[in-house]
Design a protein around this motif. Structure first.
Motif, mmCIF file in Angstrom:
data_model
loop_
_atom_site.group_PDB
_atom_site.id
_atom_site.type_symbol
_atom_site.label_atom_id
_atom_site.label_comp_id
_atom_site.label_asym_id
_atom_site.label_seq_id
_atom_site.Cartn_x
_atom_site.Cartn_y
_atom_site.Cartn_z
ATOM 1 N N GLY A 127 0.813 -1.207 0.000
ATOM 2 C CA GLY A 127 0.000 0.000 0.000
ATOM 3 C C GLY A 127 0.846 1.257 0.000
ATOM 4 N N HIS A 128 2.157 1.083 0.073
ATOM 5 C CA HIS A 128 3.052 2.232 0.045
ATOM 6 C C HIS A 128 3.539 2.491 -1.377
ATOM 7 C CE1 HIS A 128 4.085 1.317 4.497
ATOM 8 N NE2 HIS A 128 2.922 1.914 4.365
ATOM 9 N N PHE A 129 4.224 3.601 -1.533
ATOM 10 C CA PHE A 129 4.828 3.911 -2.815
ATOM 11 C C PHE A 129 6.341 3.801 -2.703
ATOM 12 C CE2 PHE A 129 0.841 6.266 -3.199
ATOM 13 C CZ PHE A 129 0.423 5.845 -4.442
ATOM 14 N N GLU A 130 6.946 3.338 -3.763
ATOM 15 C CA GLU A 130 8.405 3.437 -3.830
ATOM 16 C C GLU A 130 8.722 4.545 -4.823
ATOM 17 O OE1 GLU A 130 11.620 0.049 -4.246
ATOM 18 O OE2 GLU A 130 11.222 0.984 -6.182
ATOM 19 N N VAL A 131 9.383 5.578 -4.312
ATOM 20 C CA VAL A 131 9.698 6.715 -5.170
ATOM 21 C C VAL A 131 11.210 6.807 -5.303
ATOM 22 C CG1 VAL A 131 9.529 9.204 -5.455
ATOM 23 C CG2 VAL A 131 7.660 7.946 -4.397
ATOM 24 N N GLY A 132 11.687 6.907 -6.515
ATOM 25 C CA GLY A 132 13.130 7.008 -6.713
ATOM 26 C C GLY A 132 13.498 8.266 -7.459
ATOM 27 N N VAL A 133 14.573 8.908 -7.010
ATOM 28 C CA VAL A 133 15.139 10.038 -7.749
ATOM 29 C C VAL A 133 16.474 9.558 -8.283
ATOM 30 C CG1 VAL A 133 16.127 12.331 -7.532
ATOM 31 C CG2 VAL A 133 13.990 11.810 -6.406
ATOM 32 N N HIS A 134 16.620 9.576 -9.595
ATOM 33 C CA HIS A 134 17.837 9.050 -10.212
ATOM 34 C C HIS A 134 18.634 10.200 -10.788
ATOM 35 C CE1 HIS A 134 15.889 5.155 -9.839
ATOM 36 N NE2 HIS A 134 14.807 5.784 -10.249
ATOM 37 N N ILE A 135 19.847 10.332 -10.326
ATOM 38 C CA ILE A 135 20.689 11.444 -10.744
ATOM 39 C C ILE A 135 21.847 10.876 -11.563
ATOM 40 C CG2 ILE A 135 22.063 13.405 -9.946
ATOM 41 C CD1 ILE A 135 19.105 13.558 -9.197
ATOM 42 N N ALA A 136 22.180 11.559 -12.626
ATOM 43 C CA ALA A 136 23.274 11.108 -13.496
ATOM 44 C C ALA A 136 24.538 10.874 -12.676
ATOM 45 C CB ALA A 136 23.536 12.164 -14.559
ATOM 46 N N ASP A 137 25.179 9.751 -12.907
ATOM 47 C CA ASP A 137 26.354 9.391 -12.117
ATOM 48 C C ASP A 137 27.609 10.011 -12.732
ATOM 49 O OD1 ASP A 137 27.994 8.317 -10.302
ATOM 50 O OD2 ASP A 137 27.798 6.244 -10.946
#
Lengths: 241, 936
Positions: free
Chosen positions: B502-512
């Motif tokens: 019931g939760h959300f998985e939120v990802g912020v992906h930044i250029a490596d």
């Protein structure tokens, strides 16, 4: 501040891997059993050794080895500002202890049970690297006193400033606040008897800095050996052999 | 090899100390000439067939560095004594000289004469240190002469007569700079030469058109000893002089000893100080102080129309911004409270080079001669500068760079010399370059060493990267990016998946970026110098080379890219349950623009997975935003402008305010959250060496103008905390929609800027970010265009144990230095963007005089400052023509911030709309400006 200029010279004109000029003299205090003056550039240290002699404080006497004592002090006139140096402050107690432990490691104390050896070192002129100079002077004085040792102990410092390893820091470089590695070795046995560092260093850099300091110790050792040899030759000629 | 020689030096640190230092003299210092038979030539820098070797003395370096930087001058030997003296006298020149010496294209060689056994000289009894150094230079020259022999001529270049005479007596060829430059046979070089003070050069007298009438215009500067003692006694005050942007005859000195700003009116009181100089100020008697609000938005052309060649009609020409208001203050009860003063000495000059153009003037009769011209800087805070040139005809229609050399008491303007030409006036490229130069931005292409650090192209994710255990494979996840339209350097992407719990998985992906940008490489050094990418209206100046920015690091759609990701598990109420940091591989499925993203969210017919993700994210972002605002975060506003540029001519077609959509706010929200999470993480692991960003809480003094403006429209603002301020800003809604935004813009102006800092330099309470109401904050999300983020990436990687922390993090002063540089570059980048916008605004309005609506921001003695919402322009509107006292047909009340027509028909107050006319005028040649006039 720039300690090594782009031409590769340090503030006093040395290159990073060069030591200051060394000078040593044996037998400067006639009353003592052994004595020496040791100079590294403008750092000048006198050492006198008494012993082996009877233990003054019976409670400290040990039945299987000699008691080694050391007293380090700085002359009032040793630095630019003529300050009265308190005796027994933290710094000198610490250095006394360091010198005692370093010398104890090379003196064959088990040969002289129930006796005491006193080492007095005094800094006559301070310009960085006093610790090393004291150890080198003490080694010479001990040798002069004829005290049995496994090997001579020699010491030298090295630092790391402006991304360059520097050998034998002088006062200006020492007070820059960078790392300062003091190493003492037994050159023939290739063993380290003293290793101290102020500030911090990366592991890899530390290796190179320590290597440099060890090289410095070896150079000091070969000089000290020369001085001792010269001294022995003089003694020889005085005895008319 | 070692020779010891110790010398004795005395230093004063309150008490006299005798310092003894060793000085080793060597025999392994080489001459640097490749044709030398004796020396080691491995490090030789001079030309192998140099006919003349030049040795310069200290004063030549200090004054003629522009000449030395010209490629015509080569085969120069710089003695270490000269370097040392230059370093002590002027660090900026020293750095330029050092850059010359290390530049492989130039043939400058440093000879350590002080450490050479044959060239070291001891100071003789009775000899001054200066004489000793001059002698050292001569001895070194002589040594070179003997050493090189017939292979090349050795020439000492000095402007010191005595030194030259002694050199020639000693058989050393010596010349002055002028005669040397003439011998090079390039007349343009002569313009670069700084003219010596008049006593030295005889030809000056003939040129001077007002020989007999030279009058003292400025008071003498007090000697340093007097200034120091005066400051001890509290009668003089030290501070940095800042000249008013609108009025170059008014300056402020922020003084710590008074705790207030001292106002300085007029050029006489400024006494030859430039903007940015550290000056010593004496307070004027209190009855000479002026009323606080009398500062007029003065027309800058006010005084500068006297021809410099004519004798000034009166010595005292400066206090032109005379005191109409002072007379009007009749009652003694409200004495002016702001101290005013005058400069009595300059402690440190802030002279550098200035961009501008020559004032138009007729070509002098007779050709080829030296012409005196007046240089007008683009920066209005800088006075005109007198220069001499031999290429006047060439320079009149050019933008040029000029350096200041001196300003003596007798001349009204400082004198300087020409440095170089940028291009033709009015040309857009030239003007853009002026903007860059003015803001110290390096727009040169990347060097080959830097480009060598790039991975080979075409680049793609390798099997090695995929197998790397530290890198998580997230290619199966639906990742997408949202950016401004046309964005090529995409450094962030997002994903949002619904978990069974019931939760959300939120990802912020930044250029490596740090995967390609390794510490200690030339690429890294260059990036850390540039600090940030600079966005101008028509172009972008990258921090990293294009292959990295637009390809390898850019998270474009449908390609696999390496990222550094922050992944949260969030409840539907946007509570963060857990945070995870990892390096990853992602494959973006869509690179949306803000408009597209917004359209998808708004279009109720769309129900594809991507749109659902967007809507979920938007829901979470709204909650997060609400929470942030409840914590006391401020919603500030700025007047950002957007241009539509013609693709062919690059001329602006249209301008308007930048529109902010929900999608922008959504992305912003997650970036803020990622930055905060990362800041916490790195601070936890590296408390003394983290790079963070803080926004200082504004003091009440800083907010005073805002409160006053608000009060004059009957609004009371509570500024006790950021929360209180945010709430009162929310309540400040007038009848028209723009009112609130205007108040927010004013509030933003009152605050100081957020800055980067090293966490070891401050205590934790000072880490606070006022604007975001966050206890710690940093920048993590744009490593492609900001170097701060690169550092933070390295810190984060080290805190996860992925890689080792580079050496610089052991060295706090250096880290602080990097943070300072980043702040400086960041500010400059902003100034440059603003300058570029201004430039394009001018180009746009040049052809289109416009009537529009504006808002009054501030009311001043002779006019008011307006803000034009439609174009984001701010500027003064003058109600009185120059020379006219008072308000003419207008009654201006600064206290109440009201203006009224004398017949009472029309009246305006602060923040009220007015209609204005905008037009580009060129009242001063080569300095076009946008003139705003009131239309009633």
């Amino acid at each position: 501040m720039e300690f090594v200029n782009p031409e590769g010279l340090r503030l006093d004109g040395r290159r990073p891997m060069e030591m200051r000029q060394l000078r040593a003299e044996i037998g400067v205090v006639s009353k003592a059993d052994g004595s020496a003056v040791f100079e590294m550039g403008n750092t000048k240290v006198i050492a006198a050794v008494y012993g082996p002699r009877e233990v003054q404080n019976r409670s400290q006497q040990s039945n299987d080895q000699a008691l080694v004592r050391c007293e380090y002090s700085m002359a009032n006139f040793s630095t630019g500002d003529r300050m009265r140096k308190p005796k027994g402050d933290r710094r000198s107690t610490e250095i006394s202890m360091v010198i005692r432990q370093t010398m104890e490691a090379c003196i064959l104390t088990h040969l002289m049970p129930r006796s005491q050896i006193d080492i007095f070192v005094q800094v006559l002129q301070a310009d960085g690297g006093t610790r090393s100079a004291c150890i080198n002077a003490a080694t010479l004085a001990l040798a002069d006193a004829g005290i049995p040792m496994t090997d001579i102990v020699t010491s030298c410092s090295a630092g790391f400033l402006n991304g360059t390893p520097l050998l034998d820091l002088n006062y200006v470089e020492d007070s820059a606040g960078g790392p300062d590695v003091t190493v003492g070795i037994l050159p023939k046995l290739d063993k380290v008897t003293l290793l101290q560092m102020d500030s911090k260093l990366q592991m890899e850099t530390f290796e190179t800095v320590m290597q440099l300091a060890t090289e410095g110790c070896k150079a000091v050792a070969s000089y000290i050996r020369e001085v001792l040899l010269e001294n022995t030759k003089q003694l020889e000629s005085r005895r008319g052999v | 090899m070692l020779q010891s020689k110790s010398f004795v030096k005395k230093t004063k640190q309150g008490k006299v100390l005798k310092v003894v230092r060793e000085h080793y003299l060597r025999d392994d210092i080489y001459c640097g000439a490749p044709f030398c038979k004796v020396c080691d030539v491995a490090a030789a820098r001079l030309d192998s067939n140099a006919s003349t070797i030049i040795i310069v003395d200290t004063n030549v370096v200090l004054h003629q560095i522009d000449l030395l930087e010209n490629p015509a001058v080569d085969n120069v030997v710089v003695l270490s004594i000269v370097l040392e003296e230059v370093k002590n006298k002027n660090l900026a020149v020293y750095n330029r000289l050092r850059a010359l010496c290390s530049n492989t294209l130039r043939r400058f060689f440093v000879f350590s004469n002080e450490y050479h056994k044959d060239t070291y000289v001891k100071i003789e009894p009775g000899e001054s240190p200066n004489d000793r150094n001059d002698r050292a230079i001569r001895v070194a020259t002589q040594w070179y002469q003997h050493h090189i022999g017939a292979a090349a001529r050795v020439l000492l270049v000095t402007n010191d007569r005595d030194n030259k005479r002694k050199a020639i007596e000693g058989g050393i060829p010596a010349e002055t700079v002028e005669s040397y430059a003439k011998s090079l046979g390039q007349p343009a070089l002569l313009d670069l030469i700084v003219q010596a003070p008049a006593e030295d050069v005889t030809m000056e007298d003939a040129e001077d058109l007002r020989p007999s009438k030279r009058k003292t215009i400025y008071a003498e500067h007090k000697p340093m000893s007097e200034i120091t003692s005066g400051m001890h006694r509290g009668i003089y005050h030290q501070g940095k002089l800042r000249v008013n942007r609108y009025n170059p005859f008014e300056a402020y000195v922020g003084s710590e000893s008074i705790g207030d700003e001292i106002i300085i009116y007029g050029r006489t009181n400024m006494n030859r100080a430039f903007d940015g100089d550290i000056v010593a100020v004496e307070l004027l008697p209190q009855d000479c102080w002026k009323e606080e609000k009398s500062l007029a938005i003065a027309n800058d052309e006010d005084d500068e129309d006297d021809d410099v060649h004519l004798a000034p009609s009166s010595a005292d020409d400066a206090p032109r911004v005379s005191h109409p208001s002072q007379i009007s203050i009749g009652n003694k009860s409200d004495m002016p409270t702001r101290p005013s003063g005058r400069v009595i000495g300059i402690i440190k000059r802030n002279w550098h080079t200035y961009c501008g153009s020559l004032e138009p003037m007729p070509m002098p009769a007779g050709d080829g001669g030296i012409a005196h011209a007046l240089f007008v800087s683009k920066d209005r805070r800088v006075p005109k500068i007198r220069i001499q040139t031999r290429q006047l005809g060439n320079l009149l229609d050019k933008r040029i760079i000029v350096a200041v050399d001196s300003w003596d008491r007798l001349s009204r303007y400082p004198s300087g010399h020409y440095v170089r030409t940028i291009g033709e006036i009015g040309d857009r490229d030239t003007e853009s370059e002026v903007v860059l130069i003015e803001n110290d931005i390096d727009a040169r292409p990347f060097s080959s060493q830097v480009l060598a650090c790039l991975p080979p192209l075409p680049w793609s994710v390798s099997a090695e990267d995929i197998a790397n255990p530290i890198r998580q494979d997230l290619r199966h996840i639906r990742v997408f990016s949202v950016d401004p339209p046309g964005c090529r350097d995409i450094d962030d992407a997002l994903h949002c998946t619904f978990l069974p719990s019931g939760h959300f998985e939120v990802g912020v992906h930044i250029a490596d970026v740090t995967n390609f940008l390794h510490s200690g490489t030339p690429l890294d050094d260059e990036a850390s110098q540039r600090g940030t990418s600079v966005y101008l209206v028509e172009r972008r100046i990258d921090m990293l080379p294009k292959p990295l920015t637009e390809d390898i690091c850019s998270l474009r759609a449908d390609v696999e890219r390496l990222t550094f990701s922050v992944i949260w598990e969030m409840t539907p109420e946007a509570e963060i349950i857990s945070t995870r940091y990892t390096k990853a591989i992602v494959k973006s499925c869509a690179a949306l623009s803000y408009v597209e993203a917004q359209a998808r969210m708004d279009d109720s017919r769309m129900a594809d997975p991507l749109t659902t993700d967007l809507r979920n994210l938007n829901k979470l972002a709204k909650i997060m935003r609400q929470k942030r605002i409840e914590r006391g975060a401020l919603t500030l506003a700025s007047a950002e402008v957007k241009f539509q540029i013609d693709t062919e001519t690059h001329d602006p077609l249209d301008i308007g305010m930048y529109q902010i959509r929900e999608a922008n706010q959504m992305i912003e929200e997650f970036m803020l959250a990622a930055n905060i999470s990362v800041a916490k993480k790195i601070l936890e692991h590296f408390p003394p060496t983290s790079l963070l960003r803080r926004h200082p809480t504004p003091t009440n003094d800083m907010l005073e103008p805002l409160i006053q403006t608000a009060a004059s429209v009957g609004l009371s603002l509570d500024v006790t905390s950021s929360k209180a301020l945010a709430d009162s800003l929310d309540r400040a809604v007038g009848d028209d929609p723009f009112f609130n935004k205007l108040i927010r813009i004013l509030a933003t102006r009152c605050m100081s800027q957020a800055v980067y800092f090293c966490s070891g330099d401050l205590s934790p309470p000072e880490f606070y970010h006022y604007g975001l109401a966050a206890p710690v904050y940093t920048h993590f999300t744009s490593p492609i265009r900001r170097y701060a983020d690169v550092i933070v990436h390295r810190l984060l990687a080290a805190s996860l144990g992925i890689c080792r922390l580079p050496d610089i993090f052991q060295d706090r002063p250096r880290l602080t230095g990097i943070a300072d540089n980043l702040n400086y570059r960041h500010r400059n980048a902003q100034m440059a963007s603003r300058g570029s916008v201004e430039l394009h605004t001018l180009i746009y309005f040049r052809k289109r005089p416009t009537y529009t609506e504006a808002r009054i921001l501030k009311i001043r003695a002779n006019g008011f400052i307006v803000f034009v919402p439609k174009y984001g322009i701010e500027g003064p509107v003058y109600l009185t023509s120059r020379g006219q006292k008072g308000g003419g047909e207008w009654i201006i009340d600064e206290q109440q911030q009201k203006i009224k027509k004398t017949n009472g028909e029309v009246s305006y107050g602060v923040l009220q709309p007015v209609r204005i006319h905008m037009e580009v005028v060129e009242s001063q040649p080569n300095r076009p400006k946008l003139e705003l006039t009131l239309v009633c």
